[in-house]
Design a protein around this motif. Structure first.
Motif, PDB file in Angstrom:
ATOM      1  N   ARG A 136       0.817  -1.217   0.000  1.00  0.00           N
ATOM      2  CA  ARG A 136       0.000   0.000   0.000  1.00  0.00           C
ATOM      3  C   ARG A 136       0.852   1.269   0.000  1.00  0.00           C
ATOM      4  N   GLY A 137       2.167   1.100  -0.165  1.00  0.00           N
ATOM      5  CA  GLY A 137       3.042   2.261  -0.251  1.00  0.00           C
ATOM      6  C   GLY A 137       3.569   2.777   1.069  1.00  0.00           C
ATOM      7  N   VAL A 138       3.398   2.006   2.153  1.00  0.00           N
ATOM      8  CA  VAL A 138       3.908   2.396   3.475  1.00  0.00           C
ATOM      9  C   VAL A 138       5.108   1.513   3.782  1.00  0.00           C
ATOM     10  N   ASP A 139       6.273   2.136   3.916  1.00  0.00           N
ATOM     11  CA  ASP A 139       7.518   1.388   4.107  1.00  0.00           C
ATOM     12  C   ASP A 139       7.963   1.432   5.571  1.00  0.00           C
ATOM     13  N   LEU A 140       7.894   0.288   6.250  1.00  0.00           N
ATOM     14  CA  LEU A 140       8.341   0.209   7.649  1.00  0.00           C
ATOM     15  C   LEU A 140       9.859   0.174   7.770  1.00  0.00           C
ATOM     16  N   ASP A 141      10.562  -0.144   6.673  1.00  0.00           N
ATOM     17  CA  ASP A 141      12.019  -0.190   6.742  1.00  0.00           C
ATOM     18  C   ASP A 141      12.605   1.168   7.113  1.00  0.00           C
ATOM     19  N   GLY A 142      11.929   2.237   6.735  1.00  0.00           N
ATOM     20  CA  GLY A 142      12.406   3.573   7.041  1.00  0.00           C
ATOM     21  C   GLY A 142      11.931   4.104   8.382  1.00  0.00           C
ATOM     22  N   ALA A 143      11.202   3.284   9.138  1.00  0.00           N
ATOM     23  CA  ALA A 143      10.679   3.731  10.428  1.00  0.00           C
ATOM     24  C   ALA A 143      11.801   3.932  11.431  1.00  0.00           C
ATOM     25  N   ALA A 144      11.657   4.982  12.234  1.00  0.00           N
ATOM     26  CA  ALA A 144      12.584   5.186  13.347  1.00  0.00           C
ATOM     27  C   ALA A 144      12.366   4.042  14.330  1.00  0.00           C
ATOM     28  N   ARG A 145      13.462   3.504  14.857  1.00  0.00           N
ATOM     29  CA  ARG A 145      13.353   2.355  15.775  1.00  0.00           C
ATOM     30  C   ARG A 145      13.951   2.699  17.127  1.00  0.00           C
ATOM     31  N   GLN A 146      13.220   2.297  18.134  1.00  0.00           N
ATOM     32  CA  GLN A 146      13.693   2.454  19.507  1.00  0.00           C
ATOM     33  C   GLN A 146      13.611   1.074  20.151  1.00  0.00           C
ATOM     34  N   THR A 147      14.729   0.595  20.676  1.00  0.00           N
ATOM     35  CA  THR A 147      14.790  -0.756  21.210  1.00  0.00           C
ATOM     36  C   THR A 147      14.694  -0.738  22.731  1.00  0.00           C
ATOM     37  N   PHE A 148      13.874  -1.626  23.252  1.00  0.00           N
ATOM     38  CA  PHE A 148      13.712  -1.815  24.685  1.00  0.00           C
ATOM     39  C   PHE A 148      14.085  -3.256  25.011  1.00  0.00           C
ATOM     40  N   SER A 149      14.056  -3.615  26.274  1.00  0.00           N
ATOM     41  CA  SER A 149      14.477  -4.967  26.661  1.00  0.00           C
ATOM     42  C   SER A 149      13.576  -6.044  26.069  1.00  0.00           C
ATOM     43  N   ASP A 150      12.282  -5.765  25.931  1.00  0.00           N
ATOM     44  CA  ASP A 150      11.355  -6.789  25.465  1.00  0.00           C
ATOM     45  C   ASP A 150      10.656  -6.458  24.142  1.00  0.00           C
ATOM     46  N   SER A 151      10.936  -5.273  23.592  1.00  0.00           N
ATOM     47  CA  SER A 151      10.208  -4.870  22.393  1.00  0.00           C
ATOM     48  C   SER A 151      10.988  -3.853  21.564  1.00  0.00           C
ATOM     49  N   ILE A 152      10.458  -3.620  20.376  1.00  0.00           N
ATOM     50  CA  ILE A 152      10.989  -2.595  19.473  1.00  0.00           C
ATOM     51  C   ILE A 152       9.816  -1.704  19.093  1.00  0.00           C
ATOM     52  N   LYS A 153      10.010  -0.401  19.208  1.00  0.00           N
ATOM     53  CA  LYS A 153       8.988   0.547  18.788  1.00  0.00           C
ATOM     54  C   LYS A 153       9.394   1.133  17.451  1.00  0.00           C
ATOM     55  N   MET A 154       8.534   0.957  16.464  1.00  0.00           N
ATOM     56  CA  MET A 154       8.766   1.536  15.139  1.00  0.00           C
ATOM     57  C   MET A 154       7.840   2.736  14.997  1.00  0.00           C
ATOM     58  N   SER A 155       8.403   3.881  14.639  1.00  0.00           N
ATOM     59  CA  SER A 155       7.623   5.108  14.531  1.00  0.00           C
ATOM     60  C   SER A 155       7.654   5.648  13.119  1.00  0.00           C
ATOM     61  N   LEU A 156       6.478   5.883  12.593  1.00  0.00           N
ATOM     62  CA  LEU A 156       6.323   6.561  11.310  1.00  0.00           C
ATOM     63  C   LEU A 156       5.711   7.927  11.640  1.00  0.00           C
ATOM     64  N   VAL A 157       6.564   8.876  12.026  1.00  0.00           N
ATOM     65  CA  VAL A 157       6.075  10.154  12.534  1.00  0.00           C
ATOM     66  C   VAL A 157       5.272  10.926  11.496  1.00  0.00           C
ATOM     67  N   GLU A 158       5.622  10.765  10.218  1.00  0.00           N
ATOM     68  CA  GLU A 158       4.894  11.493   9.182  1.00  0.00           C
ATOM     69  C   GLU A 158       3.457  10.991   9.037  1.00  0.00           C
ATOM     70  N   LEU A 159       3.188   9.780   9.539  1.00  0.00           N
ATOM     71  CA  LEU A 159       1.830   9.235   9.533  1.00  0.00           C
ATOM     72  C   LEU A 159       1.175   9.305  10.907  1.00  0.00           C
ATOM     73  N   GLY A 160       1.961   9.561  11.947  1.00  0.00           N
ATOM     74  CA  GLY A 160       1.425   9.529  13.300  1.00  0.00           C
ATOM     75  C   GLY A 160       1.172   8.115  13.778  1.00  0.00           C
ATOM     76  N   VAL A 161       2.061   7.191  13.423  1.00  0.00           N
ATOM     77  CA  VAL A 161       1.875   5.770  13.737  1.00  0.00           C
ATOM     78  C   VAL A 161       3.063   5.238  14.536  1.00  0.00           C
ATOM     79  N   GLU A 162       2.765   4.480  15.582  1.00  0.00           N
ATOM     80  CA  GLU A 162       3.774   3.714  16.318  1.00  0.00           C
ATOM     81  C   GLU A 162       3.322   2.260  16.366  1.00  0.00           C
TER      82      GLU A 162
END
Length: 165
Positions: free
Chosen positions: A109-135
């Motif tokens: 659908r044209g949304v690329d998660l590979d370019g998402a900002a990533r923040q790593t925690f002990s048990d998870s990874i948060k992927m942020s697409l700030v231009e879409l307002g999505v985590e």
């Protein structure tokens, strides 16, 4: 339409069954009914419908400012946590949503998660697409390998606009 369509549409459109940022309490109640848990913390009000949580901020009226898709609740609540309006359109949901599957469907659908900002925690990874307002929160699966790579939750909020310099 199926459950993957639900998740992909929510992320790519930042809407759930036509509701999104700025939707009113009345609009959410009209779509999802009165079977919810509600709590208020200062200027914020949260309505919990199981799979979905709508958070509102009080301006001149209550306006939606965050939608949480709590994918992990399907593991423990089975499809009972799926609001009727969602299951009527998308059917039943699997207890697992693999991040890789979601990523491929979003890419189509044209949304690329590979370019998402990533923040790593002990048990998870948060992927942020700030231009879409999505985590998107993805589990590492440390406590349960069966959950490794599963989406825990998806959060939709107002997209961040680039600053003009």
């Amino acid at each position: 339409m199926d459950e993957l369509d639900f998740y992909v549409t929510a992320i790519s459109a930042q809407r759930v069954l036509g509701l999104g940022m700025g939707s009113s309490l009345e609009e959410v109640t009209h779509s999802f009914g009165k079977d919810f848990v509600e709590d208020v913390h200062g200027p914020l009000l949260r309505r919990d419908y199981g799979l979905l949580e709508f958070t509102f901020h009080r301006y001149d009226r209550w306006k939606c400012c965050l939608i949480g898709v709590q994918v992990h609740r399907i593991l423990w609540g089975d499809n009972e946590v799926i609001p009727d309006a969602v299951s009527a359109k998308y059917g039943s949901f699997s207890p697992h949503l693999a991040a890789a599957t979601l990523s491929r469907a979003l890419e189509a659908r044209g949304v690329d998660l590979d370019g998402a900002a990533r923040q790593t925690f002990s048990d998870s990874i948060k992927m942020s697409l700030v231009e879409l307002g999505v985590e998107i929160i993805v589990l590492k699966g440390q406590d349960d390998e069966r959950l490794q790579g599963d989406v825990w939750s998806i959060h939709l909020s107002e997209p961040k606009r680039p600053q003009l310099t």
